[in-house]
Motif scaffolding. Structure first.
Motif, mmCIF file in Angstrom:
data_model
loop_
_atom_site.group_PDB
_atom_site.id
_atom_site.type_symbol
_atom_site.label_atom_id
_atom_site.label_comp_id
_atom_site.label_asym_id
_atom_site.label_seq_id
_atom_site.Cartn_x
_atom_site.Cartn_y
_atom_site.Cartn_z
ATOM 1 N N PHE A 195 0.854 -1.182 0.000
ATOM 2 C CA PHE A 195 0.000 0.000 0.000
ATOM 3 C C PHE A 195 0.895 1.239 0.000
ATOM 4 O O PHE A 195 1.857 1.334 0.768
ATOM 5 C CB PHE A 195 -0.908 0.020 1.231
ATOM 6 N N GLY A 196 0.570 2.206 -0.833
ATOM 7 C CA GLY A 196 1.384 3.403 -0.928
ATOM 8 C C GLY A 196 2.584 3.190 -1.837
ATOM 9 O O GLY A 196 2.732 2.154 -2.496
ATOM 10 N N SER A 197 3.472 4.194 -1.861
ATOM 11 C CA SER A 197 4.642 4.140 -2.732
ATOM 12 C C SER A 197 5.813 4.855 -2.082
ATOM 13 O O SER A 197 5.652 5.613 -1.115
ATOM 14 C CB SER A 197 4.322 4.775 -4.102
ATOM 15 N N GLY A 198 6.991 4.563 -2.628
ATOM 16 C CA GLY A 198 8.201 5.226 -2.143
ATOM 17 C C GLY A 198 8.508 4.876 -0.697
ATOM 18 O O GLY A 198 8.237 3.768 -0.223
ATOM 19 N N LEU A 202 3.878 0.650 2.596
ATOM 20 C CA LEU A 202 3.704 -0.285 3.697
ATOM 21 C C LEU A 202 3.392 -1.656 3.110
ATOM 22 O O LEU A 202 2.468 -1.799 2.304
ATOM 23 C CB LEU A 202 2.571 0.164 4.613
ATOM 24 N N LEU A 203 4.183 -2.656 3.496
ATOM 25 C CA LEU A 203 3.968 -4.024 3.026
ATOM 26 C C LEU A 203 3.200 -4.811 4.074
ATOM 27 O O LEU A 203 3.494 -4.713 5.274
ATOM 28 C CB LEU A 203 5.298 -4.721 2.745
ATOM 29 N N LEU A 204 2.231 -5.592 3.604
ATOM 30 C CA LEU A 204 1.468 -6.482 4.485
ATOM 31 C C LEU A 204 1.581 -7.901 3.942
ATOM 32 O O LEU A 204 1.351 -8.139 2.749
ATOM 33 C CB LEU A 204 -0.002 -6.079 4.554
ATOM 34 N N VAL A 205 1.933 -8.823 4.827
ATOM 35 C CA VAL A 205 1.936 -10.247 4.490
ATOM 36 C C VAL A 205 0.989 -10.933 5.464
ATOM 37 O O VAL A 205 1.149 -10.809 6.685
ATOM 38 C CB VAL A 205 3.341 -10.859 4.590
ATOM 39 N N ALA A 206 0.003 -11.649 4.936
ATOM 40 C CA ALA A 206 -0.978 -12.350 5.764
ATOM 41 C C ALA A 206 -0.951 -13.831 5.449
ATOM 42 O O ALA A 206 -0.917 -14.229 4.271
ATOM 43 C CB ALA A 206 -2.379 -11.782 5.531
ATOM 44 N N VAL A 232 -6.353 -3.059 6.571
ATOM 45 C CA VAL A 232 -5.052 -2.407 6.688
ATOM 46 C C VAL A 232 -4.859 -1.394 5.559
ATOM 47 O O VAL A 232 -4.322 -0.299 5.770
ATOM 48 C CB VAL A 232 -3.931 -3.465 6.676
ATOM 49 N N GLY A 233 -5.297 -1.748 4.342
ATOM 50 C CA GLY A 233 -5.148 -0.822 3.230
ATOM 51 C C GLY A 233 -5.886 0.479 3.439
ATOM 52 O O GLY A 233 -5.381 1.559 3.073
ATOM 53 N N ARG A 234 -7.067 0.412 4.019
ATOM 54 C CA ARG A 234 -7.823 1.637 4.268
ATOM 55 C C ARG A 234 -7.216 2.484 5.383
ATOM 56 O O ARG A 234 -7.510 3.681 5.476
ATOM 57 C CB ARG A 234 -9.274 1.284 4.596
ATOM 58 N N SER A 235 -6.380 1.883 6.219
ATOM 59 C CA SER A 235 -5.753 2.616 7.332
ATOM 60 C C SER A 235 -4.239 2.694 7.165
ATOM 61 O O SER A 235 -3.532 2.946 8.142
ATOM 62 C CB SER A 235 -6.081 1.921 8.663
ATOM 63 N N LEU A 239 -1.217 3.817 9.915
ATOM 64 C CA LEU A 239 -0.360 2.743 10.407
ATOM 65 C C LEU A 239 1.110 3.005 10.061
ATOM 66 O O LEU A 239 2.004 2.768 10.893
ATOM 67 C CB LEU A 239 -0.802 1.406 9.803
ATOM 68 N N ALA A 240 1.385 3.482 8.851
ATOM 69 C CA ALA A 240 2.758 3.785 8.466
ATOM 70 C C ALA A 240 3.346 4.896 9.334
ATOM 71 O O ALA A 240 4.522 4.847 9.721
ATOM 72 C CB ALA A 240 2.819 4.173 6.992
ATOM 73 N N GLU A 241 2.529 5.890 9.661
ATOM 74 C CA GLU A 241 3.009 6.971 10.531
ATOM 75 C C GLU A 241 3.281 6.468 11.938
ATOM 76 O O GLU A 241 4.286 6.842 12.569
ATOM 77 C CB GLU A 241 1.961 8.090 10.558
ATOM 78 N N ASP A 242 2.434 5.611 12.467
ATOM 79 C CA ASP A 242 2.670 5.034 13.800
ATOM 80 C C ASP A 242 3.936 4.180 13.811
ATOM 81 O O ASP A 242 4.655 4.134 14.817
ATOM 82 C CB ASP A 242 1.472 4.188 14.231
#
Length: 430
Positions: A195-198, A202-206, A232-235, A239-242
């Protein structure tokens, strides 16, 4: 002209004897089609040809030889040059030489093997084998398919990988030996998304596992991955800032809320499908990985059994928040600023399976570390078989991370007594 007609009449008489209507040596009348009421099979035609040859005193042709046609008459005598008239037929014709043939008439065909008769409708089927064969990990039969629900099928193996900043990701999910042998569908599900770029990506593995012997187990696992991925994608921005600001308490409460909502949705889906809600939720384990190379915090959260381990300096460390003390493992020393493993309190609102706590842990990544998230199918042999654990440690402690195929080869090493599905996600730090 008379001589030529005589020769042609002799030739036609020979062919009438070979393929005539059986009405005598002279054949049928002019314009006769030669039709007959006798059975017209290959055996009948051959027998007729042999009778015609015997009647004229000619020797039976050898198998494969074509019948000799009379030559055209010469211009002076009207007789074929170099030929004499055939001798009169003997009183008792010599039986023709036998010709080997394969019988084709009625009642003479070779018996064909009978097809197996299917069991009557409603008869109990043979019970599935309880253990896979010991002759290798080759897949067996394909899972049974419903033409109206082909989206329920999943491939035998899933493989993925990526590289961002200082981390290299490898992920594989493989059907277990027992499921392969029975032709069952893989109950483990794997999701790898960005999710996002650069630097803000944020990477999510489930990793999810459906309930054993439950209807819709594979669908439950995939739904669990899909719902947590969407949440997670909607937030992802928050989450990346935290993660970058090391807000562990905010991360814990936020991810627990997202997990509870996902499980609540899964239970509602189970009711829509007429399935017992308490059996529909799947074990769900996730990793959050920031793509920013300056942020080395890795976040694990989830519900249900599985494994979270770290390979450091060639030795395994068990980071599982609720790892039982009796399992052979090397205690993981805490890094500066890294909290000890913990599990959140049990919830009683019915959003998760009864007795399953929400699991949460953060880990600080050092260069050379490898973090492993896996389903129970791989965590159990890793914790219970020291030889297998040592072999995997040697395979994954090389200076460079393995390629996709090498990672899959190591992840599917067979261990006797552990035939479950296996899903492994490994993150190498540089």
């Amino acid at each position: 002209m008379k001589q030529q007609g005589t020769g042609r009449g002799h030739e036609d008489d020979w062919w009438r004897r070979l393929y005539g209507d059986g009405g005598g040596a002279g054949g049928g009348a002019a314009g006769d089609t030669g039709a007959s009421d006798a059975p017209d099979t290959l055996d009948d035609r051959v027998a007729s040809a042999l009778r015609a040859l015997a009647a004229t005193g000619r020797a039976a042709p050898a198998p494969g030889d074509a019948p000799e046609r009379p030559e055209r008459p010469g211009p002076a005598t009207g007789k074929p040059p170099g030929r004499t008239a055939p001798p009169p037929p003997p009183a008792f014709p010599t039986p023709p030489a036998p010709i080997p043939l394969q019988a084709t008439g009625p009642g003479s065909r070779p018996a064909t093997p009978r097809r197996p008769v299917p069991p009557p409708r409603g008869a109990p089927a043979d019970p599935p084998p309880s253990a896979p064969p010991p002759d290798g990990p080759e897949p067996g039969p394909l899972p049974a398919a419903d033409p109206a629900a082909l989206d329920e099928l999943v491939p035998d193996t899933a493989l993925d990988g990526a590289r961002y900043g200082s981390l290299t990701l490898r992920a594989a999910s493989r059907r277990g030996d027992l499921a392969r042998h029975r032709g069952d569908i893989r109950r483990d599900a794997l999701l790898t998304v960005r999710f996002g770029s650069g630097r803000h990506a944020l990477l999510l593995v489930a990793v999810a596992t459906g309930p054993p012997a439950g209807a819709g187990a594979a669908r439950a696992a995939r739904d669990a991955c899909a719902w947590i991925g969407g949440a997670v994608g909607r937030s992802c921005t928050r989450l990346a800032e935290d993660l970058r600001t090391d807000q562990r308490d905010a991360l814990r409460s936020g991810l627990q809320r997202l997990t509870d909502r996902s499980y609540g949705t899964l239970r509602a889906r189970a009711e829509e499908r007429g399935l017992p809600p308490e059996r529909y939720p799947a074990a769900l384990r996730c990793l959050l990985l920031p793509a920013d190379p300056e942020c080395r915090t890795r976040v694990f959260f989830g519900v249900g059994p599985g494994g979270l381990l770290r390979l450091r300096d060639g030795a395994w460390q068990d980071l599982e928040p609720t790892a039982p003390d009796h399992l052979p493992r090397r205690a993981a020393p805490a890094d500066p600023g890294e909290p000890p493993p913990a599990a959140a309190g049990r919830r009683t609102d019915g959003t998760r399976a009864p007795g399953e706590p929400f699991l949460f842990r953060t880990a600080f990544a050092r260069p050379g570390d490898m973090l492993l998230l896996c389903s129970a199918g791989l965590a159990e042999p890793l914790r219970q078989d020291p030889v297998f654990a040592a072999r995997l440690a040697a395979e994954w402690s090389l200076p460079r991370p393995p390629g996709l195929t090498d990672f899959l080869t190591a992840a599917q090493l067979r261990v006797e007594g552990h035939p479950k599905d296996r899903t492994a996600v490994a993150v190498w730090e540089s």
